[in-house]
Design an enzyme around this catalytic site. Sequence first.
Site, PDB file in Angstrom:
ATOM      1  N   ASP A   1       0.817  -1.231   0.000  1.00 16.37           N
ATOM      2  CA  ASP A   1       0.000   0.000   0.000  1.00 16.37           C
ATOM      3  C   ASP A   1       0.841   1.267   0.000  1.00 16.37           C
ATOM      4  O   ASP A   1       0.424   2.295   0.548  1.00 16.37           O
ATOM      5  CB  ASP A   1      -0.950   0.037   1.221  1.00 16.37           C
TER       6      ASP A   1
ATOM      7  N   LYS B   1       2.036   2.370  -5.029  1.00 13.60           N
ATOM      8  CA  LYS B   1       2.675   1.906  -6.273  1.00 13.60           C
ATOM      9  C   LYS B   1       1.798   2.206  -7.481  1.00 13.60           C
ATOM     10  O   LYS B   1       2.293   2.486  -8.565  1.00 13.60           O
ATOM     11  CB  LYS B   1       2.933   0.388  -6.208  1.00 13.60           C
ATOM     12  N   GLY B   2       0.461   2.114  -7.268  1.00 11.82           N
ATOM     13  CA  GLY B   2      -0.481   2.316  -8.383  1.00 11.82           C
ATOM     14  C   GLY B   2      -0.224   3.637  -9.070  1.00 11.82           C
ATOM     15  O   GLY B   2      -0.105   3.696 -10.287  1.00 11.82           O
TER      16      GLY B   2
ATOM     17  N   ASN C   1      -5.240 -10.122  -4.144  1.00  9.32           N
ATOM     18  CA  ASN C   1      -5.076  -9.544  -2.808  1.00  9.32           C
ATOM     19  C   ASN C   1      -4.558  -8.107  -2.917  1.00  9.32           C
ATOM     20  O   ASN C   1      -4.710  -7.312  -2.007  1.00  9.32           O
ATOM     21  CB  ASN C   1      -4.120 -10.391  -1.940  1.00  9.32           C
ATOM     22  N   ALA C   2      -3.910  -7.787  -4.027  1.00  7.84           N
ATOM     23  CA  ALA C   2      -3.368  -6.440  -4.232  1.00  7.84           C
ATOM     24  C   ALA C   2      -4.503  -5.471  -4.571  1.00  7.84           C
ATOM     25  O   ALA C   2      -5.565  -5.891  -5.017  1.00  7.84           O
ATOM     26  CB  ALA C   2      -2.356  -6.459  -5.365  1.00  7.84           C
ATOM     27  N   GLY C   3      -4.253  -4.204  -4.356  1.00  4.93           N
ATOM     28  CA  GLY C   3      -5.236  -3.205  -4.754  1.00  4.93           C
ATOM     29  C   GLY C   3      -4.503  -1.954  -5.179  1.00  4.93           C
ATOM     30  O   GLY C   3      -3.899  -1.283  -4.355  1.00  4.93           O
ATOM     31  N   HIS C   4      -4.471  -1.690  -6.472  1.00  3.63           N
ATOM     32  CA  HIS C   4      -3.778  -0.506  -6.958  1.00  3.63           C
ATOM     33  C   HIS C   4      -4.809   0.555  -7.335  1.00  3.63           C
ATOM     34  O   HIS C   4      -5.589   0.357  -8.244  1.00  3.63           O
ATOM     35  CB  HIS C   4      -2.892  -0.857  -8.162  1.00  3.63           C
ATOM     36  N   THR C   5      -4.788   1.638  -6.590  1.00  2.00           N
ATOM     37  CA  THR C   5      -5.770   2.695  -6.834  1.00  2.00           C
ATOM     38  C   THR C   5      -5.198   3.678  -7.847  1.00  2.00           C
ATOM     39  O   THR C   5      -4.094   4.190  -7.669  1.00  2.00           O
ATOM     40  CB  THR C   5      -6.069   3.441  -5.512  1.00  2.00           C
TER      41      THR C   5
ATOM     42  N   THR D   1      -6.191 -11.608   3.239  1.00  2.00           N
ATOM     43  CA  THR D   1      -7.191 -10.729   2.568  1.00  2.00           C
ATOM     44  C   THR D   1      -8.630 -11.272   2.446  1.00  2.00           C
ATOM     45  O   THR D   1      -9.507 -10.441   2.177  1.00  2.00           O
ATOM     46  CB  THR D   1      -6.659 -10.329   1.169  1.00  2.00           C
TER      47      THR D   1
ATOM     48  N   GLN E   1       2.016  -6.045  -3.205  1.00  2.00           N
ATOM     49  CA  GLN E   1       2.363  -6.095  -1.774  1.00  2.00           C
ATOM     50  C   GLN E   1       3.671  -5.323  -1.536  1.00  2.00           C
ATOM     51  O   GLN E   1       3.888  -4.334  -2.203  1.00  2.00           O
ATOM     52  CB  GLN E   1       2.455  -7.545  -1.256  1.00  2.00           C
TER      53      GLN E   1
ATOM     54  N   ARG F   1      -5.950   0.708   8.026  1.00  2.00           N
ATOM     55  CA  ARG F   1      -4.527   0.344   8.081  1.00  2.00           C
ATOM     56  C   ARG F   1      -3.917   0.838   9.378  1.00  2.00           C
ATOM     57  O   ARG F   1      -4.294   1.897   9.872  1.00  2.00           O
ATOM     58  CB  ARG F   1      -3.783   0.968   6.901  1.00  2.00           C
TER      59      ARG F   1
ATOM     60  N   LYS G   1       2.941  10.370  -0.592  1.00  2.00           N
ATOM     61  CA  LYS G   1       2.063  10.927   0.455  1.00  2.00           C
ATOM     62  C   LYS G   1       2.771  11.877   1.417  1.00  2.00           C
ATOM     63  O   LYS G   1       2.443  11.922   2.612  1.00  2.00           O
ATOM     64  CB  LYS G   1       1.393   9.786   1.221  1.00  2.00           C
TER      65      LYS G   1
ATOM     66  N   SER H   1       5.910  12.142  -4.222  1.00  2.00           N
ATOM     67  CA  SER H   1       4.512  12.361  -4.570  1.00  2.00           C
ATOM     68  C   SER H   1       3.882  13.275  -3.531  1.00  2.00           C
ATOM     69  O   SER H   1       3.990  13.038  -2.324  1.00  2.00           O
ATOM     70  CB  SER H   1       3.805  11.012  -4.633  1.00  2.00           C
TER      71      SER H   1
HETATM   72  P1  IMP Z   1      -2.715 -12.779   1.810  1.00  2.00           P
HETATM   73  O1  IMP Z   1      -1.784 -12.231   0.780  1.00  2.00           O
HETATM   74  O2  IMP Z   1      -4.169 -12.523   1.517  1.00  2.00           O
HETATM   75  O3  IMP Z   1      -2.440 -14.208   2.131  1.00  2.00           O
HETATM   76  O4  IMP Z   1      -2.438 -11.963   3.172  1.00  2.00           O
HETATM   77  C1  IMP Z   1      -1.196 -12.093   3.872  1.00  2.00           C
HETATM   78  C2  IMP Z   1      -0.791 -10.757   4.485  1.00  2.00           C
HETATM   79  O5  IMP Z   1      -0.436  -9.854   3.446  1.00  2.00           O
HETATM   80  C3  IMP Z   1      -1.878 -10.060   5.291  1.00  2.00           C
HETATM   81  O6  IMP Z   1      -1.271  -9.350   6.337  1.00  2.00           O
HETATM   82  C4  IMP Z   1      -2.484  -9.087   4.308  1.00  2.00           C
HETATM   83  O7  IMP Z   1      -3.111  -8.007   4.929  1.00  2.00           O
HETATM   84  C5  IMP Z   1      -1.235  -8.663   3.557  1.00  2.00           C
HETATM   85  N1  IMP Z   1      -1.510  -8.206   2.193  1.00  2.00           N
HETATM   86  C6  IMP Z   1      -1.838  -8.946   1.123  1.00  2.00           C
HETATM   87  N2  IMP Z   1      -1.976  -8.172   0.033  1.00  2.00           N
HETATM   88  C7  IMP Z   1      -1.718  -6.919   0.425  1.00  2.00           C
HETATM   89  C8  IMP Z   1      -1.653  -5.660  -0.274  1.00  2.00           C
HETATM   90  O8  IMP Z   1      -1.843  -5.552  -1.485  1.00  2.00           O
HETATM   91  N3  IMP Z   1      -1.351  -4.588   0.486  1.00  2.00           N
HETATM   92  C9  IMP Z   1      -1.064  -4.668   1.810  1.00  2.00           C
HETATM   93  N4  IMP Z   1      -1.092  -5.821   2.492  1.00  2.00           N
HETATM   94  C10 IMP Z   1      -1.417  -6.932   1.804  1.00  2.00           C
END
Ligand code: IMP
Length: 436
Positions: A12, A15-16, A37-41, A128, A222, A303, A329, A411
Amino acid sequence: MNLCVLGAQWGDEGKGKIVDLLTPHFSVVARYQGGHNAGHTVYTGGRKMVLHLIPSGILHPGVTCLIGNGVVVDPRALFSEVDDLVPLGVDITGRLLVSDRAHLILPYHRELDVLAEARRGERKIGTTPRGIGPAYEDKIGRRGVRVGDLADLSPQGPLANAVRENVAARNRLVGDSVMRWQQVVEELAEHWIRLRPLVVDSSLYLANAIREGRRVMFEGAQGTLLDIDHGTYPFVTSSNATAGGAATGLGIGPKAIGTVLGVAKAYTTRVGEGPLPTELTDERGERLRESGQEYGASTGRPRRCGWFDAVAVRYAVRVNGLDALAITKLDVLDDLDTLEICTAYRCAGQTLTEMPGDTTQFAACTPVYETLSGWGRPTRGITQFADLPAEARQYIRRLEDVSGAPAAIISTGSDRDHTILRDDSIVRRAAVALGQ
Ligand code: IMP
């Protein structure tokens, strides 16, 4: 000249935005690990868009986006994201490619993720929970299903056999319901119709692209401290988010990676469980969370926030061979009277200047801080380093000194234009990478 952009903290980092900013200078953007599991805004045409699996380069016409073999792909999540792009006028035809060797996240992986977390109780990871860990477990356990396996959906084929065995194992584990393996295969058959035209050999594709002189950006998900090998194990994700993951997760030689840029927030955040020495559990942490809008892009979870941990970022500089940092930020810190930077840890009467490998020891560490003056005026939108308040310049210079890498990009807001490209040697190097 290729470029790898990855997270230098716990994910977080923003990177997006950085990937989005640099994409116009590249022909291919390739993801090498993780999953949805990633989230790029990213902000496009005044609209906020969160991409989980598809590289954000997809929003730039003419750029090819590649999902590498190191990524775990949930076909449902993939196509839901593709469908969300349609109203934005984004055409993925010929521009979105998926490695034939990428492993699939199947419905039982999501269930097993939830189950594993429940079983861990107080020792939970805080996943996630999208099935990422169980999909990688199957990959390493040599019982996974790969994208290319979908080419043979026959009842006695390798895919049906693997799904049958995996679903039987799932049914033994999950007491109160029975999953039918045939249904899983039927769903996969439907996804295959849409997936087939996207499938490539990612290694071969990239080798050809690089030979043709096309620039490639490798996009990490991540962050370094969530890397399965180099992160705060076991509170990590299940893949290699560090630079080395780009080589194995795409099938390229390490020398093809080129420049490595680490993205770090001007402070620290983490979602999920695990140690975070600089965490602020008082109202100062709350203030950072509110002004930085620190809520998970994938899960909406608040967070955990804290001061900049230079020991952790210095470690990221080392394990990734970072050429430079992008500090994001900065503007979130505008209102603070004073700022702290963690330059070492105190642990069992000792001062540690390097990250300990032992997570229990790391959890017992308390930060050694250095205090700097705040700047008390807005930096949002500033595009020249010289226009920053003197205290903000001092803060950045100190981050560079203690982290051991120059801040090539700073940034100062969420818009693409809210960015400072520094005029020093590393920026010139990065600028070559960026075609400027
Ligand atoms: P998983 O990747 O869903 O197995 O989660 C394992 C750990 O990585 C947890 O603490 C999640 O909150 C963290 N995590 C997974 N993906 C992200 C991401 O994109 N950003 C921040 N933390 C992440």
